[in-house]
Scaffold this motif. Structure first.
Motif, PDB file in Angstrom:
ATOM      1  N   PHE A   1       0.912  -1.178  -0.160  1.00 30.20           N
ATOM      2  CA  PHE A   1       0.007  -0.141   0.012  1.00 30.20           C
ATOM      3  C   PHE A   1       0.901   1.302  -0.026  1.00 30.20           C
ATOM      4  CE2 PHE A   1      -4.167  -1.712   2.046  1.00 30.20           C
ATOM      5  CZ  PHE A   1      -4.238  -2.385   0.986  1.00 30.20           C
ATOM      6  N   ASP A   2       0.406   2.288  -0.257  1.00 30.65           N
ATOM      7  CA  ASP A   2       1.140   3.528  -0.475  1.00 30.65           C
ATOM      8  C   ASP A   2       1.606   3.911   1.029  1.00 30.65           C
ATOM      9  OD1 ASP A   2       1.857   6.235  -1.302  1.00 30.65           O
ATOM     10  OD2 ASP A   2      -0.118   7.098  -0.589  1.00 30.65           O
ATOM     11  N   PHE A   3       2.553   4.473   1.094  1.00 28.68           N
ATOM     12  CA  PHE A   3       3.244   4.754   2.444  1.00 28.68           C
ATOM     13  C   PHE A   3       2.386   5.746   3.150  1.00 28.68           C
ATOM     14  CE2 PHE A   3       5.871   6.879   5.448  1.00 28.68           C
ATOM     15  CZ  PHE A   3       6.119   6.000   6.471  1.00 28.68           C
ATOM     16  N   ASN A   4       1.747   6.828   2.604  1.00 33.87           N
ATOM     17  CA  ASN A   4       1.073   7.707   3.218  1.00 33.87           C
ATOM     18  C   ASN A   4      -0.223   7.172   3.648  1.00 33.87           C
ATOM     19  OD1 ASN A   4       2.712   9.866   2.428  1.00 33.87           O
ATOM     20  ND2 ASN A   4       1.931  10.242   0.520  1.00 33.87           N
TER      21      ASN A   4
ATOM     22  N   LEU B   1      -0.449   4.146   5.030  1.00 37.28           N
ATOM     23  CA  LEU B   1       0.117   3.544   6.057  1.00 37.28           C
ATOM     24  C   LEU B   1       0.466   4.235   7.009  1.00 37.28           C
ATOM     25  CD1 LEU B   1       2.370   0.784   4.181  1.00 37.28           C
ATOM     26  CD2 LEU B   1      -0.033   0.439   5.034  1.00 37.28           C
ATOM     27  N   ASN B   2       1.215   5.499   6.741  1.00 37.96           N
ATOM     28  CA  ASN B   2       1.609   6.523   7.752  1.00 37.96           C
ATOM     29  C   ASN B   2       0.108   6.858   8.594  1.00 37.96           C
ATOM     30  OD1 ASN B   2       2.627   8.582   9.094  1.00 37.96           O
ATOM     31  ND2 ASN B   2       2.807   9.859   7.121  1.00 37.96           N
ATOM     32  N   GLU B   3      -0.959   7.417   7.818  1.00 33.71           N
ATOM     33  CA  GLU B   3      -2.139   7.737   8.338  1.00 33.71           C
ATOM     34  C   GLU B   3      -2.549   6.597   9.391  1.00 33.71           C
ATOM     35  OE1 GLU B   3      -3.729  10.969   8.555  1.00 33.71           O
ATOM     36  OE2 GLU B   3      -1.720  11.257   7.404  1.00 33.71           O
ATOM     37  N   ARG B   4      -2.573   5.267   9.193  1.00 34.05           N
ATOM     38  CA  ARG B   4      -2.775   4.354  10.154  1.00 34.05           C
ATOM     39  C   ARG B   4      -2.050   4.320  11.309  1.00 34.05           C
ATOM     40  NH1 ARG B   4      -8.042   2.995   9.350  1.00 34.05           N
ATOM     41  NH2 ARG B   4      -8.530   3.353   7.017  1.00 34.05           N
ATOM     42  N   LEU B   5      -0.632   4.573  11.088  1.00 37.80           N
ATOM     43  CA  LEU B   5       0.168   4.592  12.486  1.00 37.80           C
ATOM     44  C   LEU B   5      -0.277   5.798  13.237  1.00 37.80           C
ATOM     45  CD1 LEU B   5       2.418   2.549  13.271  1.00 37.80           C
ATOM     46  CD2 LEU B   5       4.063   4.057  11.885  1.00 37.80           C
ATOM     47  N   LYS B   6      -0.458   7.036  12.601  1.00 35.47           N
ATOM     48  CA  LYS B   6      -0.726   8.112  13.250  1.00 35.47           C
ATOM     49  C   LYS B   6      -1.999   7.847  14.120  1.00 35.47           C
ATOM     50  CE  LYS B   6       1.604  11.846  10.831  1.00 35.47           C
ATOM     51  NZ  LYS B   6       1.114  13.053   9.999  1.00 35.47           N
ATOM     52  N   ARG B   7      -2.650   7.190  13.831  1.00 35.83           N
ATOM     53  CA  ARG B   7      -4.353   6.883  14.415  1.00 35.83           C
ATOM     54  C   ARG B   7      -3.984   6.541  15.852  1.00 35.83           C
ATOM     55  NH1 ARG B   7      -7.718   2.729  11.444  1.00 35.83           N
ATOM     56  NH2 ARG B   7      -9.001   3.002  13.169  1.00 35.83           N
ATOM     57  N   ILE B   8      -2.907   5.813  16.137  1.00 38.87           N
ATOM     58  CA  ILE B   8      -2.698   5.264  17.480  1.00 38.87           C
ATOM     59  C   ILE B   8      -1.825   6.082  17.968  1.00 38.87           C
ATOM     60  CG2 ILE B   8      -0.784   3.604  16.788  1.00 38.87           C
ATOM     61  CD1 ILE B   8      -1.982   1.946  19.154  1.00 38.87           C
ATOM     62  N   LEU B   9      -0.704   6.999  17.436  1.00 35.82           N
ATOM     63  CA  LEU B   9       0.135   7.815  18.045  1.00 35.82           C
ATOM     64  C   LEU B   9      -0.639   8.747  18.553  1.00 35.82           C
ATOM     65  CD1 LEU B   9       3.095   7.668  15.882  1.00 35.82           C
ATOM     66  CD2 LEU B   9       3.000   6.548  17.912  1.00 35.82           C
ATOM     67  N   ASN B  10      -1.827   9.302  17.975  1.00 34.41           N
ATOM     68  CA  ASN B  10      -2.457  10.504  18.361  1.00 34.41           C
ATOM     69  C   ASN B  10      -3.259  10.037  19.646  1.00 34.41           C
ATOM     70  OD1 ASN B  10      -1.582  12.116  16.310  1.00 34.41           O
ATOM     71  ND2 ASN B  10      -3.054  11.686  15.023  1.00 34.41           N
ATOM     72  N   LEU B  11      -3.786   8.593  20.094  1.00 31.48           N
ATOM     73  CA  LEU B  11      -4.577   8.513  21.046  1.00 31.48           C
ATOM     74  C   LEU B  11      -3.872   8.251  22.324  1.00 31.48           C
ATOM     75  CD1 LEU B  11      -6.775   5.966  19.274  1.00 31.48           C
ATOM     76  CD2 LEU B  11      -7.465   8.265  20.148  1.00 31.48           C
TER      77      LEU B  11
ATOM     78  N   ILE C   1       6.310  11.484  10.470  1.00 32.68           N
ATOM     79  CA  ILE C   1       6.874  10.150  10.213  1.00 32.68           C
ATOM     80  C   ILE C   1       7.286  10.186   8.737  1.00 32.68           C
ATOM     81  CG2 ILE C   1       6.223   7.898  10.202  1.00 32.68           C
ATOM     82  CD1 ILE C   1       3.910   8.538  12.231  1.00 32.68           C
ATOM     83  N   LYS C   2       8.417   9.909   8.659  1.00 33.76           N
ATOM     84  CA  LYS C   2       9.275   9.745   7.357  1.00 33.76           C
ATOM     85  C   LYS C   2       9.179   8.534   6.626  1.00 33.76           C
ATOM     86  CE  LYS C   2      12.238  13.607   8.933  1.00 33.76           C
ATOM     87  NZ  LYS C   2      13.579  13.812   9.394  1.00 33.76           N
ATOM     88  N   THR C   3       9.164   8.502   5.322  1.00 34.15           N
ATOM     89  CA  THR C   3       9.270   7.695   4.833  1.00 34.15           C
ATOM     90  C   THR C   3      10.458   6.605   4.920  1.00 34.15           C
ATOM     91  OG1 THR C   3       8.141   8.625   2.927  1.00 34.15           O
ATOM     92  CG2 THR C   3       8.900   6.319   2.330  1.00 34.15           C
TER      93      THR C   3
ATOM     94  N   ASN D   1      11.033   0.336  -3.573  1.00 33.66           N
ATOM     95  CA  ASN D   1       9.780  -0.443  -3.701  1.00 33.66           C
ATOM     96  C   ASN D   1       9.936  -1.510  -4.782  1.00 33.66           C
ATOM     97  OD1 ASN D   1       6.887  -0.872  -3.684  1.00 33.66           O
ATOM     98  ND2 ASN D   1       6.319   1.236  -4.282  1.00 33.66           N
ATOM     99  N   THR D   2       9.580  -2.590  -4.367  1.00 33.34           N
ATOM    100  CA  THR D   2       9.844  -3.678  -5.547  1.00 33.34           C
ATOM    101  C   THR D   2       8.565  -3.956  -6.080  1.00 33.34           C
ATOM    102  OG1 THR D   2       9.966  -5.284  -3.471  1.00 33.34           O
ATOM    103  CG2 THR D   2      11.962  -4.585  -4.330  1.00 33.34           C
ATOM    104  N   ASN D   3       8.072  -3.588  -7.283  1.00 35.74           N
ATOM    105  CA  ASN D   3       6.803  -3.748  -7.755  1.00 35.74           C
ATOM    106  C   ASN D   3       7.004  -4.477  -9.045  1.00 35.74           C
ATOM    107  OD1 ASN D   3       5.589  -2.597  -5.631  1.00 35.74           O
ATOM    108  ND2 ASN D   3       5.051  -0.577  -6.958  1.00 35.74           N
TER     109      ASN D   3
END
Length: 169
Positions: free
Chosen positions: A112-115, A117-127, A160-162, A167-169
């Protein structure tokens, strides 16, 4: 009372007055080390050094006290479950531990796009309610993304930096 000198040599069982006189002659203190022993054990040494050694023993017995605790979340983890995990992370941080948060990415979600995934990680960090800082940038792991947070002054909007991954597509 059994008396031990500053070098650890046993001076034998002496009356209190004799032991006190020996300590005063050496410009040291007479410290009762083991009052419940029969006969009681006293040591001739500097009281400051005795306190230092006792504190050192206490620290070693206590251990390091800090370890890295792990939490695992998934992309589809619900809000209530995230709140519970964030509460647990806050508890760990309050106790002085580091917290490793793994965003588990099964199957194709790893690509998935890193942005996103970044948003998903930020969800818990903000809580997380405790003050924290990112110990390192998120890393790609075989199972997903991993970020480590530790107690400290926070910058809640830390970017949160990339991760450095080709990327191996």
């Amino acid at each position: 009372m059994r008396v031990v000198d500053e070098e650890g040599n046993n001076l034998g069982v002496l009356p209190f007055s004799k032991a006190l006189t020996l300590a005063q002659e050496r410009d040291l203190d007479l410290i009762e080390v083991s009052p419940n022993a029969v006969p009681p054990v006293a040591r001739i040494m500097a009281f400051g050094k005795f306190q230092y050694l006792e504190q050192k023993k206490m620290k070693q017995a206590k251990g390091h006290g800090s370890e890295t605790k792990s939490l695992q979340i998934k992309i589809g983890t619900g809000d209530h479950d995230l709140e519970l995990k964030a509460k647990k992370a806050s508890t760990f941080l309050k106790e002085g531990h580091r917290v490793k948060i793994d965003l588990f990415l099964p199957g194709r979600t790893k690509y998935f796009d890193f942005n996103f995934l970044n948003e998903r990680l930020k969800r818990i960090l903000n809580l997380i309610t405790e003050e924290y800082r990112l110990a390192d940038t998120p890393k790609k792991s075989p199972k997903g993304l991993t970020v480590v947070v530790e107690r400290g002054k926070t910058n809640k909007n830390q970017e949160i930096k990339t991760p450095d991954v080709k990327n191996t597509n």
